[in-house]
Write a protein that holds these residues in place. Structure first.
Motif, mmCIF file in Angstrom:
data_model
loop_
_atom_site.group_PDB
_atom_site.id
_atom_site.type_symbol
_atom_site.label_atom_id
_atom_site.label_comp_id
_atom_site.label_asym_id
_atom_site.label_seq_id
_atom_site.Cartn_x
_atom_site.Cartn_y
_atom_site.Cartn_z
ATOM 1 N N LEU A 21 98.622 17.121 -18.243
ATOM 2 C CA LEU A 21 99.835 16.750 -18.772
ATOM 3 C C LEU A 21 99.790 15.153 -19.061
ATOM 4 C CD1 LEU A 21 102.458 18.870 -16.882
ATOM 5 C CD2 LEU A 21 101.965 19.020 -19.271
ATOM 6 N N GLU A 22 100.278 14.659 -20.212
ATOM 7 C CA GLU A 22 100.226 13.211 -20.310
ATOM 8 C C GLU A 22 101.616 12.866 -19.618
ATOM 9 O OE1 GLU A 22 97.897 11.191 -21.604
ATOM 10 O OE2 GLU A 22 96.695 13.126 -21.894
ATOM 11 N N PRO A 23 101.662 11.551 -19.497
ATOM 12 C CA PRO A 23 102.871 10.837 -19.012
ATOM 13 C C PRO A 23 103.890 11.135 -20.204
ATOM 14 C CG PRO A 23 101.387 9.369 -18.427
ATOM 15 C CD PRO A 23 100.549 10.640 -19.280
ATOM 16 N N HIS A 24 105.159 11.197 -19.981
ATOM 17 C CA HIS A 24 106.115 11.424 -20.851
ATOM 18 C C HIS A 24 107.636 10.815 -20.570
ATOM 19 C CE1 HIS A 24 108.452 13.747 -24.343
ATOM 20 N NE2 HIS A 24 109.222 14.208 -23.317
ATOM 21 N N ASP A 25 107.692 9.702 -21.391
ATOM 22 C CA ASP A 25 109.142 9.002 -21.083
ATOM 23 C C ASP A 25 109.194 8.599 -19.729
ATOM 24 O OD1 ASP A 25 111.312 7.847 -21.949
ATOM 25 O OD2 ASP A 25 112.437 9.750 -21.766
ATOM 26 N N TRP A 26 110.138 8.788 -19.108
ATOM 27 C CA TRP A 26 110.173 8.395 -17.549
ATOM 28 C C TRP A 26 109.609 9.454 -16.511
ATOM 29 C CZ3 TRP A 26 112.520 12.108 -14.254
ATOM 30 C CH2 TRP A 26 113.443 12.998 -14.932
ATOM 31 N N PRO A 28 106.033 10.631 -15.040
ATOM 32 C CA PRO A 28 104.642 10.155 -14.990
ATOM 33 C C PRO A 28 103.487 11.201 -15.068
ATOM 34 C CG PRO A 28 105.582 10.136 -12.709
ATOM 35 C CD PRO A 28 106.483 10.434 -13.726
ATOM 36 N N ASN A 29 104.123 12.374 -14.775
ATOM 37 C CA ASN A 29 103.172 13.593 -14.618
ATOM 38 C C ASN A 29 101.809 13.113 -13.835
ATOM 39 O OD1 ASN A 29 104.513 15.724 -16.147
ATOM 40 N ND2 ASN A 29 104.316 14.586 -17.812
ATOM 41 N N ASN A 30 100.848 13.844 -13.839
ATOM 42 C CA ASN A 30 99.791 13.298 -12.896
ATOM 43 C C ASN A 30 98.533 13.029 -13.934
ATOM 44 O OD1 ASN A 30 97.479 13.198 -11.166
ATOM 45 N ND2 ASN A 30 99.094 13.491 -9.618
ATOM 46 N N ARG A 31 98.030 11.968 -14.194
ATOM 47 C CA ARG A 31 96.790 11.765 -15.268
ATOM 48 C C ARG A 31 95.690 12.160 -14.736
ATOM 49 N NH1 ARG A 31 100.296 6.722 -14.684
ATOM 50 N NH2 ARG A 31 99.016 6.334 -13.021
ATOM 51 N N LYS A 32 95.579 12.387 -13.352
ATOM 52 C CA LYS A 32 94.217 12.904 -12.870
ATOM 53 C C LYS A 32 94.077 14.295 -12.498
ATOM 54 C CE LYS A 32 94.360 10.262 -9.351
ATOM 55 N NZ LYS A 32 94.095 9.210 -8.046
ATOM 56 N N PHE A 76 110.577 15.251 -10.670
ATOM 57 C CA PHE A 76 109.406 15.145 -10.055
ATOM 58 C C PHE A 76 109.562 14.949 -8.738
ATOM 59 C CE2 PHE A 76 109.617 11.168 -12.281
ATOM 60 C CZ PHE A 76 109.226 10.305 -11.211
ATOM 61 N N HIS A 77 108.344 15.035 -7.929
ATOM 62 C CA HIS A 77 108.218 14.474 -6.582
ATOM 63 C C HIS A 77 107.056 13.857 -6.702
ATOM 64 C CE1 HIS A 77 110.689 18.042 -5.713
ATOM 65 N NE2 HIS A 77 109.826 18.761 -6.383
ATOM 66 N N ALA A 78 107.244 12.574 -6.146
ATOM 67 C CA ALA A 78 105.771 11.348 -6.341
ATOM 68 C C ALA A 78 105.448 11.333 -4.978
ATOM 69 C CB ALA A 78 106.630 10.222 -6.419
ATOM 70 N N THR A 117 104.521 15.537 -11.590
ATOM 71 C CA THR A 117 104.567 16.542 -12.470
ATOM 72 C C THR A 117 106.198 16.774 -12.718
ATOM 73 O OG1 THR A 117 102.568 17.591 -11.946
ATOM 74 C CG2 THR A 117 104.075 18.804 -13.310
ATOM 75 N N GLY A 118 106.499 16.485 -13.698
ATOM 76 C CA GLY A 118 108.130 17.085 -14.208
ATOM 77 C C GLY A 118 108.112 18.450 -14.081
ATOM 78 N N HIS A 119 109.389 18.977 -13.562
ATOM 79 C CA HIS A 119 109.836 20.520 -13.811
ATOM 80 C C HIS A 119 111.150 20.651 -13.625
ATOM 81 C CE1 HIS A 119 108.872 19.718 -9.589
ATOM 82 N NE2 HIS A 119 109.558 20.631 -9.263
ATOM 83 N N CYS A 120 111.318 21.781 -14.560
ATOM 84 C CA CYS A 120 112.911 22.037 -14.687
ATOM 85 C C CYS A 120 113.029 23.604 -14.970
ATOM 86 C CB CYS A 120 113.540 21.409 -15.758
ATOM 87 S SG CYS A 120 115.153 21.850 -16.167
ATOM 88 N N LEU A 121 114.218 24.223 -14.288
ATOM 89 C CA LEU A 121 114.141 25.733 -14.786
ATOM 90 C C LEU A 121 115.200 25.458 -15.984
ATOM 91 C CD1 LEU A 121 114.277 28.331 -13.685
ATOM 92 C CD2 LEU A 121 116.419 28.136 -12.632
ATOM 93 N N GLN A 122 114.358 26.397 -17.037
ATOM 94 C CA GLN A 122 115.003 26.382 -18.226
ATOM 95 C C GLN A 122 116.079 27.919 -18.318
ATOM 96 O OE1 GLN A 122 113.336 25.667 -22.277
ATOM 97 N NE2 GLN A 122 113.405 27.923 -22.429
ATOM 98 N N SER A 123 115.549 28.919 -17.772
ATOM 99 C CA SER A 123 116.249 29.987 -17.578
ATOM 100 C C SER A 123 115.517 31.111 -16.846
ATOM 101 C CB SER A 123 116.177 30.964 -19.055
ATOM 102 O OG SER A 123 115.006 31.195 -19.500
ATOM 103 N N PHE A 124 116.390 32.137 -16.271
ATOM 104 C CA PHE A 124 115.841 32.885 -15.450
ATOM 105 C C PHE A 124 116.437 34.327 -15.509
ATOM 106 C CE2 PHE A 124 119.555 31.482 -13.376
ATOM 107 C CZ PHE A 124 120.188 32.629 -12.714
#
Length: 181
Positions: A21-26, A28-32, A76-78, A117-124
């Motif tokens: 994943l590339e960084p996206h807005d705020w 960072p995701n993980n570049r490595k 995300f968790h840094a 890595t950003g993450h968010c529950l969309q539906s379940f």
């Protein structure tokens, strides 16, 4: 690889997906390091999956720290890498931050999220339950805004876990993460 039918562990049944994943807005995701999705990390009909994930994570030095769902807001968790074992139900999770990649996970699957890595529950569906684990010695935090340069440097300097949370020393963490460094 671990095969223990008593606890639903059957490494031969597990399939892996990995993506960067590339960084996206705020976020960072993980570049490595790539995100890894373990399909059928545990057999879905093997009993108490939450307890089985806790045993598996503990055995592989990713101590489980909670049972719950996934927050329904982007975060995300840094300060820690994270593994999420899907113990019950199914869900669509946005990975990578707002506008990120939507992945579907079901009971028995697991997500390995490198720090940032950003993450968010969309539906379940059904009673969605997750077990969260983190590498021994790492403590998770929650971020909902951009990191400072110092926080980003600290995230990038996190040590690699010694073992894959699902398959121990032979899993995709070794293949995808250690070779990415």
């Amino acid at each position: 690889m671990l095969n223990d039918s008593k606890h639903g562990f059957d490494a031969a049944q597990t399939e892996y997906e990995a993506f960067m994943l590339e960084p996206h807005d705020w976020v960072p995701n993980n570049r490595k390091l790539p995100v890894v999705i373990y399909r059928r990390a545990l057999l879905p009909d093997s009993g108490d999956l939450a307890a089985a994930f806790e045993i598996l994570f503990e055995r592989n030095d990713w101590p489980p720290q909670w049972r719950d769902g996934i927050f329904d807001y982007h975060h995300f968790h840094a300060s820690a890498h994270e593994v999420l074992g899907i113990a019950d139900g199914s869900a669509q999770v946005i990975v990578g931050g707002p506008g990120g990649r939507v992945v579907t996970v079901s009971a028995g699957d697991a997500l390995l999220l490198p720090a940032g890595t950003g993450h968010c529950l969309q539906s379940f569906a059904r009673h969605f339950q997750v077990v969260g684990g983190y590498p021994d010695g790492q403590q998770w935090d929650i971020h909902r805004e951009a990191l400072t340069p110092q926080e980003l440097a600290a995230m990038d300097a996190l040590p690699f876990p010694p073992m894959d949370p699902i398959d121990g020393k032979l899993g995709p963490l070794v293949e995808f993460w250690l070779h990415a460094a």
